[in-house]
Design an enzyme around this catalytic site. Structure first.
Site, PDB file in Angstrom:
ATOM      1  CD  GLU A   1      -5.420   1.059  -4.040  1.00 52.36           C
ATOM      2  OE1 GLU A   1      -4.994   0.468  -3.026  1.00 52.36           O
ATOM      3  OE2 GLU A   1      -4.688   1.732  -4.788  1.00 52.36           O
TER       4      GLU A   1
ATOM      5  CG  HIS B   1      -3.015  -3.657  -2.249  1.00 52.17           C
ATOM      6  ND1 HIS B   1      -1.731  -4.105  -2.423  1.00 52.17           N
ATOM      7  CD2 HIS B   1      -3.107  -2.492  -2.948  1.00 52.17           C
ATOM      8  CE1 HIS B   1      -1.069  -3.252  -3.205  1.00 52.17           C
ATOM      9  NE2 HIS B   1      -1.884  -2.269  -3.541  1.00 52.17           N
TER      10      HIS B   1
END
Ligand SMILES: *[C@@H]1O[C@H](CO)[C@@H](O)[C@H](O)[C@H]1NC(C)=O
Ligand SMILES: *[C@@H]1O[C@H](CO)[C@@H](O)[C@H](O)[C@H]1NC(C)=O
Ligand SMILES: *[C@@H]1O[C@H](CO)[C@@H](O)[C@H](O)[C@H]1NC(C)=O
Ligand SMILES: *[C@@H]1O[C@H](CO)[C@@H](O)[C@H](O)[C@H]1NC(C)=O
Ligand SMILES: *[C@@H]1O[C@H](CO)[C@@H](O)[C@H](O)[C@H]1NC(C)=O
Ligand SMILES: [Zn+2]
Length: 603
Positions: free
Chosen positions: A410, A413
């Site tokens: 995550e 990103h």
């Protein structure tokens, strides 16, 4: 200062899966490269247009530019004059937005402008080497429509009304980020004047930049700041979890975080908040406090107890805080710095916009079996959300924050979205580039978990799913039986994680080739100066983002890796890179999702 991190290392098990990949026609290709369709919670569907970028790289020596005879180098003048000489677009159609200096290259990011108003989706990026020669140039500038057909530059609809339109169309709330007025280049060649409004819907995990037509009030284009994970879960197996608790003392890297992790810009903190990360359950008051004075965070996670028990929450929040800070420090050493649009509250006067430490919401109860990360522009905090996992019906649910590859995926990103295009969060929006975004995130998670020169196949998500096959269709592997994905596979895939698997596996092959040739630096997490294959890989990984154009394709991203190697290593590894990419169909003549295994002469 002492900080303990409690975490699991994910369990590794390679599995063999069947290798049927269906061939498909090119029908999806234009969509993959220039469009993005988002069905939003209210039922509205918006098709956003991203003009294709042209992208050129210029090798080790680079190419000259018009003002190179001048003694002093002004990056703004150099950029504008190069664009004019290269494309014919005059200085008054170039809006200089931002630039930064890395350790081997300087980068500038501009927008096209028409009648003094910037065009949101027509952008350019350029890089200069140490000799101030141009080494790469990408642009998506569009032909300006004739003056008669350009809409009036004076909005018919006020920003206030545009906010109301965006809120109602997207079933979200305006987040108070100042609105701007920008052109949107449309698929049919026309321009639309738009108020740009940020709208969030926390329950739907949505955070959009909405472009509201300033004359009609329609939402005509969206930037989706959220990278969602939608995981495929394979049948339940009875794998046992290998636990790897460790107490780490002073893990902050002072080259990356000079005041440590527990420092908020003015004062030392005694909870899971600091200059790079703010980790919490539920709310601002939900940070985890130190377990004893002196910044100790020692919490023992009990896997047999419900994850929501106090000590399990504390362990999970502590681990998330540790992971976000670790990713900050590693990425920083390899070039994701303040000037390069990273996530920090205080930028210590080193450039970029501050006030944007990553906010990590742990055991976020707005979902299950998932996680997400939103990347708004530099200066606005990145937002991570970790959910509990129940898909595997494991008794107590499992906490995504305790499988390190989930938060690393995550957090990455944020890195890919900030570095590509110079900090706007707007440049991984097409299906193809957003798909590679998923791939970069898996690849970074893998990088952090490879332990030595033996490059193992890699599976992401085995713990949260309680399944050795994890959450993707195949393990990442150099073995074409274990993982048969090739460039041509992309043509038959539309879902971003499915596209990402193809790219992540190419990067796994690049990694294996570099480590096979150059060995492994055991200290690559804390020292970026080594010459091992894992160190070289992460340098090229980070460097290539700043080089590649907005909304890159697979071939653009490959070219950016080759150019990154030219910039940093004088092209030493170009054949290793080409051979690895070509082994998966991304050779010199690969295009339109047709495989090619050619490598340059001499490789
Ligand atoms: C840092 O923490 C102090 C003490 O809690 C607080 O007064 C201050 O507002 C914080 N600063 C930031 C930038 O969060
Ligand atoms: C953190 O703890 C130290 C020592 O106990 C104390 O001096 C300091 O004020 C605390 N900081 C905050 C922000 O509460
Ligand atoms: C690739 O994987 C298959 C299936 O696991 C195995 O039979 C084969 O020996 C592997 N090939 C190599 C070169 O390791
Ligand atoms: C590519 O690598 C080969 C082999 O190392 C080298 O001979 C060649 O000069 C390199 N080419 C470029 C353009 O860097
Ligand atoms: C790529 O495919 C598209 C659509 O299938 C076609 O129009 C185009 O000519 C192809 N380009 C090349 C260079 O083959
Ligand atoms: Zn993702």
């Amino acid at each position: 200062m002492q900080l303990s991190a409690t975490f699991f290392r994910s369990v590794y098990l390679a599995v063999t899966l069947s290798s049927v990949v269906s061939a498909a026609p090119f029908s999806g290709s234009v969509k993959l490269r220039s469009l993005q369709t988002r069905a939003v919670s209210s039922g509205l569907t918006v098709e956003s247009f991203h003009p294709e970028s042209s992208f050129e790289t210029f090798g080790v020596d680079g190419v000259d530019r018009p003002l190179s005879k001048r003694a002093d180098f002004d990056i703004q003048d150099a950029t504008v004059s190069f664009i004019e000489s290269k494309t014919g677009f005059k200085a008054d159609s170039v809006n200089f937005r931002t630039s930064f200096s890395g350790d081997v290259t300087q980068h500038a990011y501009v927008r096209q402008q028409i009648s003094g108003i910037p065009v949101a989706n027509a952008v350019a990026n350029i890089a200069f080497n140490a000799n101030k020669k141009v080494v790469s140039f990408g642009h998506s500038f569009v032909k300006a429509p004739s003056a008669k057909t350009i809409p009036k530059t004076e909005p018919t609809i006020s920003a206030q009304d545009a906010i109301a339109k965006a809120e109602s169309a997207l079933a979200g709330k305006y987040n108070s980020h100042p609105t701007t007025l920008e052109w949107v280049a449309k698929k049919d060649g026309s321009l639309a004047l738009a108020h740009v409004v940020q709208v969030q819907n926390d329950e739907q995990h949505e955070w959009f930049e909405a472009f509201v037509d300033a004359h009609t009030g329609d939402v005509i284009q969206l930037t989706d700041f959220v990278a969602k994970a939608s995981y495929r879960v394979l049948p339940i197996s009875k794998q046992t979890l290998l636990e790897g608790f460790e107490t780490l003392n002073d893990p902050a890297n002072l080259n990356a975080s000079p005041k440590g992790w527990n420092f908020n810009g003015t004062t030392a903190t005694n909870d899971t908040s600091g200059n790079n990360a703010f980790a919490y359950k539920f709310s601002d008051s939900g940070t985890t406090k130190q377990s004893s004075s002196g910044q100790n965070f020692i919490f023992t996670q009990d896997p047999t107890a419900d994850p929501t028990t106090d000590s399990n929450v504390a362990a999970a929040v502590t681990n998330a805080f540790y992971i976000v800070n670790s990713v900050h420090d590693i990425a920083y050493l390899y070039g994701f710095t303040e000037a390069a649009y990273n996530f920090q509250n205080d930028n210590f006067g080193k450039g970029g916009a501050g006030g944007d430490a990553v906010r990590a919401s742990i055991q976020n109860m707005q979902g299950l079996d998932n996680a997400w990360f939103a990347t708004p522009p530099d200066g606005q905090p990145g937002q991570m959300a970790m959910f509990l996992w129940n898909d595997a019906h494991t008794g107590p649910e499992r906490d995504g924050a305790l499988e390190n590859d989930v938060p690393v995926h995550e957090n990455t990103h944020g890195i890919s979205n900030r570095l590509t295009g110079g900090g706007t969060g707007r440049c991984l929006q097409t299906d193809e580039s957003a798909g590679m975004g998923e791939g970069w995130s898996d690849a970074m998670a893998e990088w952090t978990e490879q332990k030595d020169a033996e490059v193992r196949d890699y599976v992401i998500g085995p713990y949260v799913t309680n399944n050795p096959a994890g959450i993707r269709s195949h393990p990442y592997s150099t073995n074409a039986t274990t993982n048969p994905l090739r460039y041509s596979t992309v043509a038959s895939r539309t879902e971003v994680h499915d596209i990402g698997e193809v790219w992540a596996n190419m990067l796994h092959n690049v990694y294996a080739a570099l480590v096979g040739k150059l060995g492994f630096d055991a200290n690559a997490h804390t020292d970026a100066s080594g010459s091992g294959g894992n160190t070289v890989w992460l340098h090229l990984f980070i460097d290539s983002f700043s080089i590649q154009p907005c909304n890159p394709t697979f071939t653009d991203a490959r070219d950016a890796w080759i150019q990154a190697d030219a910039n940093r290593y004088h092209g030493q590894h170009n054949c290793t890179l080409w051979n690895a990419f070509a082994s998966r169909g991304l050779g010199v003549d690969a295009k339109n999702y047709t495989d090619d295994s050619t490598v340059p002469a001499g490789c």
